[in-house]
Design a protein around this motif. Structure first.
Motif, PDB file in Angstrom:
ATOM      1  N   HIS A 216      -8.397  -2.218 -11.876  1.00  0.00           N
ATOM      2  CA  HIS A 216      -7.518  -2.171 -11.578  1.00  0.00           C
ATOM      3  C   HIS A 216      -7.210  -0.897 -11.369  1.00  0.00           C
ATOM      4  CE1 HIS A 216      -3.301  -3.420  -9.141  1.00  0.00           C
ATOM      5  NE2 HIS A 216      -2.474  -2.337 -10.548  1.00  0.00           N
ATOM      6  N   ALA A 217      -6.817  -0.770 -13.329  1.00  0.00           N
ATOM      7  CA  ALA A 217      -6.949   1.100 -12.923  1.00  0.00           C
ATOM      8  C   ALA A 217      -8.085   2.278 -12.888  1.00  0.00           C
ATOM      9  CB  ALA A 217      -6.830   1.113 -14.523  1.00  0.00           C
ATOM     10  N   ALA A 218      -9.414   1.719 -12.312  1.00  0.00           N
ATOM     11  CA  ALA A 218     -10.159   2.205 -12.157  1.00  0.00           C
ATOM     12  C   ALA A 218      -9.489   3.000 -10.537  1.00  0.00           C
ATOM     13  CB  ALA A 218     -11.396   1.517 -12.220  1.00  0.00           C
ATOM     14  N   MET A 219      -9.660   1.424  -9.437  1.00  0.00           N
ATOM     15  CA  MET A 219      -9.307   1.761  -7.943  1.00  0.00           C
ATOM     16  C   MET A 219      -8.077   2.908  -7.416  1.00  0.00           C
ATOM     17  SD  MET A 219     -11.697  -0.051  -6.241  1.00  0.00           S
ATOM     18  CE  MET A 219     -10.849   0.135  -4.776  1.00  0.00           C
ATOM     19  N   ILE A 220      -6.605   2.545  -8.819  1.00  0.00           N
ATOM     20  CA  ILE A 220      -5.453   3.434  -8.771  1.00  0.00           C
ATOM     21  C   ILE A 220      -5.921   4.116  -9.037  1.00  0.00           C
ATOM     22  CG2 ILE A 220      -3.836   3.958  -9.722  1.00  0.00           C
ATOM     23  CD1 ILE A 220      -3.258   1.515  -8.423  1.00  0.00           C
ATOM     24  N   ARG A 221      -6.974   5.800  -9.673  1.00  0.00           N
ATOM     25  CA  ARG A 221      -7.751   6.416  -9.827  1.00  0.00           C
ATOM     26  C   ARG A 221      -8.673   7.541  -8.903  1.00  0.00           C
ATOM     27  NH1 ARG A 221      -9.101   4.413 -14.568  1.00  0.00           N
ATOM     28  NH2 ARG A 221     -10.957   4.218 -14.946  1.00  0.00           N
TER      29      ARG A 221
ATOM     30  N   LYS B  26     -12.708  -1.654   3.683  1.00  0.00           N
ATOM     31  CA  LYS B  26     -11.155  -1.753   2.915  1.00  0.00           C
ATOM     32  C   LYS B  26     -11.331  -0.390   2.368  1.00  0.00           C
ATOM     33  CE  LYS B  26     -13.159  -2.803  -2.131  1.00  0.00           C
ATOM     34  NZ  LYS B  26     -11.845  -2.244  -2.549  1.00  0.00           N
ATOM     35  N   ASP B  27     -11.848   0.106   1.984  1.00  0.00           N
ATOM     36  CA  ASP B  27     -11.018   1.709   0.910  1.00  0.00           C
ATOM     37  C   ASP B  27     -10.846   2.797   2.096  1.00  0.00           C
ATOM     38  OD1 ASP B  27     -10.985  -0.352  -1.536  1.00  0.00           O
ATOM     39  OD2 ASP B  27     -13.020   0.138  -1.605  1.00  0.00           O
ATOM     40  N   ARG B  28     -11.898   3.035   2.134  1.00  0.00           N
ATOM     41  CA  ARG B  28     -11.980   4.402   3.107  1.00  0.00           C
ATOM     42  C   ARG B  28     -11.085   3.939   4.203  1.00  0.00           C
ATOM     43  NH1 ARG B  28     -17.866   6.124   1.848  1.00  0.00           N
ATOM     44  NH2 ARG B  28     -18.341   4.048   1.118  1.00  0.00           N
ATOM     45  N   THR B  29     -12.026   3.091   4.916  1.00  0.00           N
ATOM     46  CA  THR B  29     -11.335   2.367   5.992  1.00  0.00           C
ATOM     47  C   THR B  29      -9.072   2.000   6.352  1.00  0.00           C
ATOM     48  OG1 THR B  29     -13.461   1.452   6.798  1.00  0.00           O
ATOM     49  CG2 THR B  29     -11.407   0.525   8.192  1.00  0.00           C
ATOM     50  N   GLY B  30      -9.011   1.437   5.344  1.00  0.00           N
ATOM     51  CA  GLY B  30      -7.704   0.961   4.890  1.00  0.00           C
ATOM     52  C   GLY B  30      -7.000   2.029   4.790  1.00  0.00           C
ATOM     53  N   VAL B  31      -7.003   3.230   3.628  1.00  0.00           N
ATOM     54  CA  VAL B  31      -6.654   4.498   3.837  1.00  0.00           C
ATOM     55  C   VAL B  31      -6.418   5.343   5.702  1.00  0.00           C
ATOM     56  CG1 VAL B  31      -6.272   6.879   3.330  1.00  0.00           C
ATOM     57  CG2 VAL B  31      -6.976   5.374   1.544  1.00  0.00           C
ATOM     58  N   ALA B  32      -7.336   5.119   6.575  1.00  0.00           N
ATOM     59  CA  ALA B  32      -7.763   5.782   7.033  1.00  0.00           C
ATOM     60  C   ALA B  32      -6.388   5.377   8.660  1.00  0.00           C
ATOM     61  CB  ALA B  32      -9.059   5.783   8.461  1.00  0.00           C
TER      62      ALA B  32
ATOM     63  N   GLU C 264       1.173  -4.593   5.557  1.00  0.00           N
ATOM     64  CA  GLU C 264      -0.190  -6.498   5.736  1.00  0.00           C
ATOM     65  C   GLU C 264      -1.255  -6.838   5.994  1.00  0.00           C
ATOM     66  OE1 GLU C 264       1.019  -9.400   9.262  1.00  0.00           O
ATOM     67  OE2 GLU C 264       2.458  -8.930   7.555  1.00  0.00           O
ATOM     68  N   ASP C 265      -1.276  -5.367   7.597  1.00  0.00           N
ATOM     69  CA  ASP C 265      -2.429  -5.011   7.764  1.00  0.00           C
ATOM     70  C   ASP C 265      -3.617  -4.716   6.752  1.00  0.00           C
ATOM     71  OD1 ASP C 265      -4.178  -5.107  11.017  1.00  0.00           O
ATOM     72  OD2 ASP C 265      -4.308  -3.394   9.183  1.00  0.00           O
ATOM     73  N   TYR C 266      -3.590  -4.163   6.124  1.00  0.00           N
ATOM     74  CA  TYR C 266      -4.239  -3.486   4.400  1.00  0.00           C
ATOM     75  C   TYR C 266      -4.579  -4.663   3.879  1.00  0.00           C
ATOM     76  CZ  TYR C 266      -5.151  -1.039   0.482  1.00  0.00           C
ATOM     77  OH  TYR C 266      -6.393  -1.235  -0.632  1.00  0.00           O
ATOM     78  N   LEU C 267      -3.343  -5.480   3.205  1.00  0.00           N
ATOM     79  CA  LEU C 267      -3.636  -6.371   2.673  1.00  0.00           C
ATOM     80  C   LEU C 267      -4.846  -7.643   3.286  1.00  0.00           C
ATOM     81  CD1 LEU C 267      -0.673  -6.337   0.356  1.00  0.00           C
ATOM     82  CD2 LEU C 267      -2.985  -6.206   0.422  1.00  0.00           C
ATOM     83  N   LEU C 268      -5.464  -8.003   4.529  1.00  0.00           N
ATOM     84  CA  LEU C 268      -6.234  -8.439   5.213  1.00  0.00           C
ATOM     85  C   LEU C 268      -7.143  -8.662   5.088  1.00  0.00           C
ATOM     86  CD1 LEU C 268      -5.042 -11.006   7.693  1.00  0.00           C
ATOM     87  CD2 LEU C 268      -5.571  -9.175   9.450  1.00  0.00           C
ATOM     88  N   THR C 269      -7.753  -7.743   4.460  1.00  0.00           N
ATOM     89  CA  THR C 269      -8.885  -7.298   3.937  1.00  0.00           C
ATOM     90  C   THR C 269      -8.761  -8.756   2.739  1.00  0.00           C
ATOM     91  OG1 THR C 269      -9.501  -5.003   4.510  1.00  0.00           O
ATOM     92  CG2 THR C 269     -10.145  -6.725   2.510  1.00  0.00           C
ATOM     93  N   ASN C 270      -8.453  -8.914   2.355  1.00  0.00           N
ATOM     94  CA  ASN C 270      -8.441 -10.008   1.388  1.00  0.00           C
ATOM     95  C   ASN C 270      -8.572 -11.928   1.752  1.00  0.00           C
ATOM     96  OD1 ASN C 270      -7.998  -8.144  -1.081  1.00  0.00           O
ATOM     97  ND2 ASN C 270      -5.301  -8.683  -1.135  1.00  0.00           N
TER      98      ASN C 270
ATOM     99  N   TYR D  40      -3.226   0.072  -4.705  1.00  0.00           N
ATOM    100  CA  TYR D  40      -3.625   1.037  -3.990  1.00  0.00           C
ATOM    101  C   TYR D  40      -3.281   1.682  -3.226  1.00  0.00           C
ATOM    102  CZ  TYR D  40      -6.890  -2.365  -6.994  1.00  0.00           C
ATOM    103  OH  TYR D  40      -7.794  -3.496  -7.397  1.00  0.00           O
ATOM    104  N   LEU D  41      -2.735   0.747  -2.149  1.00  0.00           N
ATOM    105  CA  LEU D  41      -2.060   1.443  -0.925  1.00  0.00           C
ATOM    106  C   LEU D  41      -0.943   2.799  -1.496  1.00  0.00           C
ATOM    107  CD1 LEU D  41      -3.284   3.080   2.382  1.00  0.00           C
ATOM    108  CD2 LEU D  41      -1.418   1.208   3.191  1.00  0.00           C
ATOM    109  N   ASP D  42      -0.956   2.379  -2.272  1.00  0.00           N
ATOM    110  CA  ASP D  42       1.204   2.799  -2.192  1.00  0.00           C
ATOM    111  C   ASP D  42       0.463   4.278  -3.572  1.00  0.00           C
ATOM    112  OD1 ASP D  42       3.800   3.077  -3.278  1.00  0.00           O
ATOM    113  OD2 ASP D  42       3.277   3.291  -4.645  1.00  0.00           O
ATOM    114  N   THR D  43      -0.153   3.878  -4.111  1.00  0.00           N
ATOM    115  CA  THR D  43      -0.930   5.273  -4.976  1.00  0.00           C
ATOM    116  C   THR D  43      -1.256   6.313  -3.707  1.00  0.00           C
ATOM    117  OG1 THR D  43      -1.962   3.867  -7.098  1.00  0.00           O
ATOM    118  CG2 THR D  43      -3.260   6.050  -6.310  1.00  0.00           C
TER     119      THR D  43
END
Length: 263
Positions: free
Chosen positions: A114-119, A156-162, A179-185, A224-227
């Motif tokens: 979790h910490a690594a993903m935040i960074r 999920k990550d680069r795509t999620g931010v975009a 909600e859309d971002y978390l739909l990945t899960n 993550y997205l909030d970061t």
């Protein structure tokens, strides 16, 4: 709005394939059937390719780096005539890893992951090659006709931010963006997606990583997205100011984006 089951298309070899339109936005709602996102297509089946082809996708935005594209070329339908856009270079790391794989270094536990993903997410909006592809992505949404597909490795990550950036610029409510971002899960066969990604993570970093850590790396969390969005606002004041200063996408471009995508 449409529900999650309707916006997600079932695929065998393409994970996390879904429409990120349909949300209420400034002045109306985002068009359906023109904004698609997914993971990579290197393991797409013939049926998958037929399903993608029927969507009439004219532009593919590939957020992966050069090494990722070389290691896992995307499969296209024999009749695909669209354009594939990317900025050359490495978008995740100098070693050509996916974003979640880069974050996996030195990870042992779920808390480490979790910490690594935040960074990681603190840096995603500012990585030069990724910024270059984000620029191409926004310009294509304004200038190119037809549907588009946005993808990275896991989608999920680069795509999620975009996708979140587009939603913000169009005035989608923050709750709907998350909600859309978390739909990945939960989109499609999430367990198969996690298993596929875990093979890559385990191959490079997994000898001492517990199963919970792998699952964290292969999932998304609102933190993550909030970061990323917090980092954008701390440096530029707003998503709109970031889009103008970093992505070269100003007020007139946002207005053009609305004319293209809002109904």
């Amino acid at each position: 709005m449409i529900d999650a089951d309707t916006r997600v298309l079932p695929m065998q070899g393409i994970h996390n394939f879904r429409d990120y339109g349909g949300y209420r936005a400034r002045g109306g709602a985002i068009r359906l059937g023109v904004l698609w996102r997914s993971g990579q297509h290197g393991e797409a089946t013939a049926d998958d390719l037929d399903a993608v082809h029927r969507l009439g996708i004219a532009t593919v935005i590939d957020l992966r780096g050069d090494s990722e594209r070389e290691a896992c070329p995307c499969v296209r339908h024999p009749e695909f005539e669209g354009h594939v856009l990317f900025h050359p270079g490495e978008t995740a790391s100098a070693h050509g890893r996916a974003a979640h794989e880069e974050a996996a270094e030195q990870v042992r536990t779920a808390a480490d992951a979790h910490a690594a993903m935040i960074r990681l997410y603190e840096t995603l909006p500012f990585r030069p090659v990724l910024v270059g592809t984000y620029r191409l992505y926004l310009r294509a949404l304004v200038d190119r006709d037809g549907a588009s597909l946005l993808h990275c490795l896991a989608g999920k990550d680069r795509t999620g931010v975009a996708a979140a950036l587009v939603h913000h610029l169009l005035g989608v409510h923050p709750d709907d963006i998350v909600e859309d971002y978390l739909l990945t899960n939960t989109a499609g066969n999430a367990e198969a997606r996690i298993a596929a990604g875990a093979r890559h993570v385990r191959a490079g970093f997994g000898r001492h990583m517990d199963d919970a850590a792998v699952r964290v790396l292969m999932s998304v969390h609102a933190d993550y997205l909030d970061t990323s969005l917090t980092a954008i606002r701390e440096q530029h004041g707003s998503v709109e100011a970031y889009a103008d200063a970093v992505l070269g996408f100003g007020k007139a471009d946002i207005a053009a984006l609305e004319r293209r995508l809002i109904v």
